[in-house]
Design a protein around this motif. Structure first.
Motif, PDB file in Angstrom:
ATOM      1  N   LEU A   1      -7.154   3.811  -8.140  1.00  0.00           N
ATOM      2  CA  LEU A   1      -6.121   3.625  -7.105  1.00  0.00           C
ATOM      3  C   LEU A   1      -5.188   4.814  -6.920  1.00  0.00           C
ATOM      4  O   LEU A   1      -4.455   4.879  -5.940  1.00  0.00           O
ATOM      5  N   GLN A   2      -5.169   5.736  -7.875  1.00  0.00           N
ATOM      6  CA  GLN A   2      -4.234   6.875  -7.773  1.00  0.00           C
ATOM      7  C   GLN A   2      -4.572   7.702  -6.529  1.00  0.00           C
ATOM      8  O   GLN A   2      -5.707   8.132  -6.372  1.00  0.00           O
ATOM      9  N   PRO A   3      -3.628   7.908  -5.604  1.00  0.00           N
ATOM     10  CA  PRO A   3      -3.935   8.703  -4.406  1.00  0.00           C
ATOM     11  C   PRO A   3      -4.273  10.160  -4.754  1.00  0.00           C
ATOM     12  O   PRO A   3      -3.796  10.648  -5.784  1.00  0.00           O
ATOM     13  N   PRO A   4      -5.055  10.849  -3.909  1.00  0.00           N
ATOM     14  CA  PRO A   4      -5.608  10.387  -2.630  1.00  0.00           C
ATOM     15  C   PRO A   4      -6.581   9.222  -2.822  1.00  0.00           C
ATOM     16  O   PRO A   4      -7.400   9.243  -3.736  1.00  0.00           O
ATOM     17  N   LYS A   5      -6.473   8.226  -1.910  1.00  0.00           N
ATOM     18  CA  LYS A   5      -7.228   6.983  -2.047  1.00  0.00           C
ATOM     19  C   LYS A   5      -8.601   7.117  -1.386  1.00  0.00           C
ATOM     20  O   LYS A   5      -8.706   7.630  -0.269  1.00  0.00           O
ATOM     21  N   VAL A   6      -9.639   6.649  -2.088  1.00  0.00           N
ATOM     22  CA  VAL A   6     -11.019   6.713  -1.599  1.00  0.00           C
ATOM     23  C   VAL A   6     -11.553   5.286  -1.503  1.00  0.00           C
ATOM     24  O   VAL A   6     -11.472   4.523  -2.470  1.00  0.00           O
ATOM     25  N   THR A   7     -12.101   4.927  -0.327  1.00  0.00           N
ATOM     26  CA  THR A   7     -12.497   3.539  -0.072  1.00  0.00           C
ATOM     27  C   THR A   7     -13.409   2.994  -1.159  1.00  0.00           C
ATOM     28  O   THR A   7     -13.145   1.936  -1.746  1.00  0.00           O
TER      29      THR A   7
ATOM     30  N   GLU B   1       0.817  -1.219   0.000  1.00  0.00           N
ATOM     31  CA  GLU B   1       0.000   0.000   0.000  1.00  0.00           C
ATOM     32  C   GLU B   1       0.853   1.272   0.000  1.00  0.00           C
ATOM     33  O   GLU B   1       0.329   2.367  -0.208  1.00  0.00           O
ATOM     34  N   CYS B   2       2.160   1.143   0.221  1.00  0.00           N
ATOM     35  CA  CYS B   2       3.075   2.294   0.201  1.00  0.00           C
ATOM     36  C   CYS B   2       3.568   2.467  -1.237  1.00  0.00           C
ATOM     37  O   CYS B   2       4.674   2.080  -1.588  1.00  0.00           O
ATOM     38  N   PHE B   3       2.709   3.048  -2.082  1.00  0.00           N
ATOM     39  CA  PHE B   3       2.974   3.110  -3.528  1.00  0.00           C
ATOM     40  C   PHE B   3       4.244   3.884  -3.856  1.00  0.00           C
ATOM     41  O   PHE B   3       4.698   4.722  -3.084  1.00  0.00           O
ATOM     42  N   GLN B   4       4.747   3.619  -5.056  1.00  0.00           N
ATOM     43  CA  GLN B   4       5.789   4.478  -5.614  1.00  0.00           C
ATOM     44  C   GLN B   4       5.125   5.551  -6.476  1.00  0.00           C
ATOM     45  O   GLN B   4       4.389   5.241  -7.414  1.00  0.00           O
ATOM     46  N   ILE B   5       5.376   6.823  -6.157  1.00  0.00           N
ATOM     47  CA  ILE B   5       4.907   7.947  -6.980  1.00  0.00           C
ATOM     48  C   ILE B   5       6.076   8.929  -7.029  1.00  0.00           C
ATOM     49  O   ILE B   5       6.620   9.283  -5.985  1.00  0.00           O
ATOM     50  N   ASN B   6       6.465   9.354  -8.203  1.00  0.00           N
ATOM     51  CA  ASN B   6       7.660  10.197  -8.292  1.00  0.00           C
ATOM     52  C   ASN B   6       7.354  11.544  -8.921  1.00  0.00           C
ATOM     53  O   ASN B   6       6.465  11.653  -9.757  1.00  0.00           O
ATOM     54  N   PRO B   7       8.143  12.563  -8.547  1.00  0.00           N
ATOM     55  CA  PRO B   7       8.008  13.866  -9.197  1.00  0.00           C
ATOM     56  C   PRO B   7       8.818  13.847 -10.494  1.00  0.00           C
ATOM     57  O   PRO B   7      10.026  13.679 -10.467  1.00  0.00           O
ATOM     58  N   LEU B   8       8.146  13.959 -11.626  1.00  0.00           N
ATOM     59  CA  LEU B   8       8.818  13.839 -12.921  1.00  0.00           C
ATOM     60  C   LEU B   8       8.637  15.110 -13.740  1.00  0.00           C
ATOM     61  O   LEU B   8       7.813  15.960 -13.433  1.00  0.00           O
ATOM     62  N   ILE B   9       9.412  15.157 -14.848  1.00  0.00           N
ATOM     63  CA  ILE B   9       9.180  16.186 -15.842  1.00  0.00           C
ATOM     64  C   ILE B   9       7.826  15.888 -16.478  1.00  0.00           C
ATOM     65  O   ILE B   9       7.560  14.742 -16.835  1.00  0.00           O
ATOM     66  N   LYS B  10       6.977  16.883 -16.628  1.00  0.00           N
ATOM     67  CA  LYS B  10       5.661  16.614 -17.189  1.00  0.00           C
ATOM     68  C   LYS B  10       5.791  16.031 -18.598  1.00  0.00           C
ATOM     69  O   LYS B  10       6.545  16.533 -19.417  1.00  0.00           O
ATOM     70  N   ASP B  11       5.061  14.949 -18.841  1.00  0.00           N
ATOM     71  CA  ASP B  11       5.002  14.202 -20.096  1.00  0.00           C
ATOM     72  C   ASP B  11       6.221  13.326 -20.356  1.00  0.00           C
ATOM     73  O   ASP B  11       6.091  12.272 -20.981  1.00  0.00           O
ATOM     74  N   TYR B  12       7.394  13.735 -19.893  1.00  0.00           N
ATOM     75  CA  TYR B  12       8.584  12.891 -20.033  1.00  0.00           C
ATOM     76  C   TYR B  12       8.645  11.977 -18.815  1.00  0.00           C
ATOM     77  O   TYR B  12       8.183  12.347 -17.741  1.00  0.00           O
ATOM     78  N   ASN B  13       9.245  10.774 -18.980  1.00  0.00           N
ATOM     79  CA  ASN B  13       9.198   9.815 -17.870  1.00  0.00           C
ATOM     80  C   ASN B  13      10.385   9.929 -16.919  1.00  0.00           C
ATOM     81  O   ASN B  13      10.529   9.118 -16.023  1.00  0.00           O
ATOM     82  N   GLY B  14      11.245  10.913 -17.136  1.00  0.00           N
ATOM     83  CA  GLY B  14      12.411  11.019 -16.269  1.00  0.00           C
ATOM     84  C   GLY B  14      12.172  11.965 -15.117  1.00  0.00           C
ATOM     85  O   GLY B  14      11.325  12.867 -15.190  1.00  0.00           O
TER      86      GLY B  14
END
Lengths: 576, 82
Positions: free
Chosen positions: A449-455, A236-249
């Motif tokens: 599933l994308q946080p914020p998570k809603v039951t 439940e401790c997802f990976q979410i990263n701050p990226l360049i918008k549209d680019y995956n890096g």
């Protein structure tokens, strides 16, 4: 299409970062053992570091940090939910691994006296060691594989682990993504090093393969460990990263930070104290993105020309070398414009957060003979150096196990059942294209599933994932390559279900955005200062349960515990 | 002017990996770009002896371009995120 059976002593699945290290260390621990490294792509350029890496995020170097300080930092960054013994084992072996990699030819930045040029990026301590010439790390690993005479098979896609009649691990099933041949590899011990579940959420671009993680890492390892009966933790401790918008890096504020770059809002103001990635940092990032001061940017336009050129060299030749091309296409020059940032799709990855297969400080899972390392093994914030250190632990442990155990007996029916499951999409005359099923599945992951998570949304998501389970029996592959995509859809679906069930089980909020539950907004230490484990229960169902925290081996004081709760810069603190 | 007809829907796509046929030496037995691709999306057209992108499943990670011995491979950012 043929069925090919073979027998080895130690089998390592995954030739990216942890896997090659595990294979080398297994062979060195038992030179007489038959060690096989099985890779889905090609070992020369596979995994998360296929184009190298621009730095170590968690180097514990004497004179800059102690193992005890590092354990305290990660305990705080992961909101207390850690098995400290596993982090301490990493930290105590981190420096020896840096020295070994240095001897092997990996280039780390050093100062004029030859000492490692350490940088402070974390909230409390100093752990970042840049690798401006880290682009050939895979070549260094490949040379070690050759030197140690490790046998390698490329383009074999592992599908399920073989479990012996006595519950011990017995090898793996796989198929060749070019010929469709079915492989049965028996082994006395197995190391799973298959990387993150990187193809879980759908990037906002809609391009299935534009993910943060190498999309070959589709969560196969998580799914295989689950079906073999292993415990998983922290899903439940997802990976979410701050990226360049549209680019995956990543925008890499933590690479540019030591040069003077930082994350800002649209007014050019700093809003977080520390650019080290954590759930708490991501929550502040999310707040700023969706607030009136959004979106969020990486600011470099105030820096001197030489500094910007240096940053360009690091960021455009290492890890994500297509980044310069992306910026050129958008007309973004660091000298003139800030770089727009956004939030990545969700994934599972202990290298960055904490989701993974449960392992102890020897890389042992809960299945006898099965070891795991790298992004898919639960040692929070372990990153690349952690993959090497746990790869070493896993290789040595697997060698020791193989030296004192024989091959486990396997029921013939298990082999036949898996061969039928794997070949089914090729043998069907028509059906659903894998890419369409994957697109729909991953869009549902985003929607629910994308946080914020809603039951209620997560419950609806589970219904959709159950419905897509029926679609798996309709998947149609026109060739072995499409079969690879079809079998990946099975793994992605398993990971989506795991992500929903583990998130529903933990009825509190923790780790900032990674597990922000709108209907349980508070952190509740009284009930939830525990690990949430997920496994296949005796009835064959996916189930969660609590595992108490092991007593800490390094004591924490209250200030340290709360350090990552105070990342936002308050308005009055911003210099005019 | 005549237009082609189709029997069943086919999604067209603009692929991110381009091969310069003049430079590609797949006809001499080279398979470097095919070998290094993590996603196995490149292939050799045996009739022409040239590499090409068989599946639009690209991570734009660039080993194919960097490792090509003749500089025949160009990786573009996929259109959807360009």
């Amino acid at each position: 299409m043929n069925t090919i059976e073979r027998e080895v002593d130690v089998l390592v699945i995954g030739g990216g970062t942890a896997g090659p290290m595990a294979a080398v260390k297994a062979k060195q621990a038992g030179p007489d053992l038959k060690v096989l490294l099985l890779e889905k792509a090609h070992v020369k350029r596979s995994g998360a570091i296929s184009m190298g890496m621009d730095g170590l995020n968690n180097a514990v170097v004497p004179g800059f940090a102690t193992p005890e300080q590092y354990v305290r930092e990660i305990t705080a960054a992961n909101d207390g939910i850690v098995n400290q013994k596993t982090i301490l084992a990493y930290a105590e072996n981190s420096y020896a691994m840096i020295e070994e990699l240095d001897r092997w030819g990996v280039k780390f930045e050093k100062d004029e006296t030859g000492d490692y040029a350490m940088r402070k990026v974390h909230h409390m301590g100093t752990y970042v060691l840049p690798m401006p010439e880290g682009h050939d790390i895979k070549k260094v690993l490949y040379r070690q594989l050759k030197k140690n005479r490790i046998e390698i098979t490329n383009r074999l896609v592992a599908t399920r682990l073989i479990v012996g009649e006595d519950g011990r691990i017995a090898g793996t099933f796989a198929f060749d993504c070019r010929t469709g041949d079915f492989h049965v590899v028996r082994a006395k011990s197995v190391v799973l090093a298959c990387g993150a579940a990187g193809r879980l959420g759908l990037p906002a671009s809609g391009y299935l393969f534009g993910t943060y993680e190498n999309p070959t890492n589709a969560g196969d390892g998580y799914s295989m460990a689950y079906h073999a009966g292993a415990e998983l933790s922290g899903i439940e401790c997802f990976q979410i990263n701050p990226l360049i918008k549209d680019y995956n890096g990543p925008a890499c504020a933590y690479v540019t930070g030591p040069f003077g770059g930082y994350t800002t809002n649209s007014r050019g103001e700093r809003f977080i104290e520390c650019d080290y990635w954590s759930g708490q940092m991501m929550q502040e990032f999310h707040n700023e993105l969706s607030g009136g001061n959004g979106p969020v940017f990486l600011k470099l336009d105030h820096l001197a020309e030489e500094t910007i050129s240096t940053i360009e060299t690091i960021l455009h030749t290492n890890e994500r070398p297509s980044r310069g091309r992306f910026h050129a296409g958008r007309g973004t020059d660091y000298r003139e414009r800030m770089v727009e940032m956004h939030i990545s799709e969700i994934g599972l990855c202990s290298g960055h957060s904490a989701s993974g297969v449960w392992v102890d400080e020897h890389a042992a899972t809960t299945v006898p003979g099965l070891y795991s390392a790298g992004d898919m093994a639960c040692v929070p914030h372990n990153y690349m150096l952690g993959a090497f250190v746990y790869g070493r632990f896993a290789g040595v442990s697997a060698a020791r196990h193989a030296q004192v155990h024989s091959h486990a007996a396997v029921a013939a029916s298990q082999i036949e059942a898996e061969r039928q499951r794997v070949w089914a999409p090729l043998l069907r005359e028509s059906g659903l294209p894998p890419a369409q099923v994957e697109y729909k599945l991953r869009r549902m992951v985003n929607d629910y599933l994308q946080p914020p998570k809603v039951t209620k949304k997560m419950q609806l998501g589970l219904e959709r994932f159950e419905a897509i389970r029926e679609d798996l029996d309709l998947l149609h592959a026109r060739n072995p390559h499409e079969l690879m995509r079809a079998m990946e859809v099975h793994a992605i679906r398993d990971c989506a279900e795991m992500a929903a069930r583990a998130s529903l089980y933990r009825t509190e909020s923790r780790w900032g955005l990674y597990h922000a539950r709108v209907d349980y907004p508070e952190r509740n230490d009284a009930d939830w200062r525990v690990h949430v484990q997920l496994h296949k229960n005796a009835a064959g169902e996916m189930a969660c349960f609590k595992r108490p925290l092991e007593p800490y081996v390094i004591a924490m004081d209250q200030d340290e515990h709360a350090a990552y709760q105070k990342l936002r810069i308050h308005k009055e603190a911003v210099p005019a | 002017m005549s237009f082609p007809t189709f029997s069943l829907a086919q999604q067209r796509t603009s692929v991110p990996v381009r091969i310069d046929d003049e430079k590609c030496i797949a006809d001499k037995g080279c398979t470097v770009c095919v070998d290094v691709c993590p996603l196995d999306v490149l292939a050799i057209d045996l009739t022409r002896g040239k590499a090409y992108m068989a599946f639009d499943e690209c991570w734009y990670c660039m080993p194919c371009e960097k490792d090509c011995p003749t500089g025949a491979v160009q990786v573009d950012i996929p259109y959807l995120l360009r």
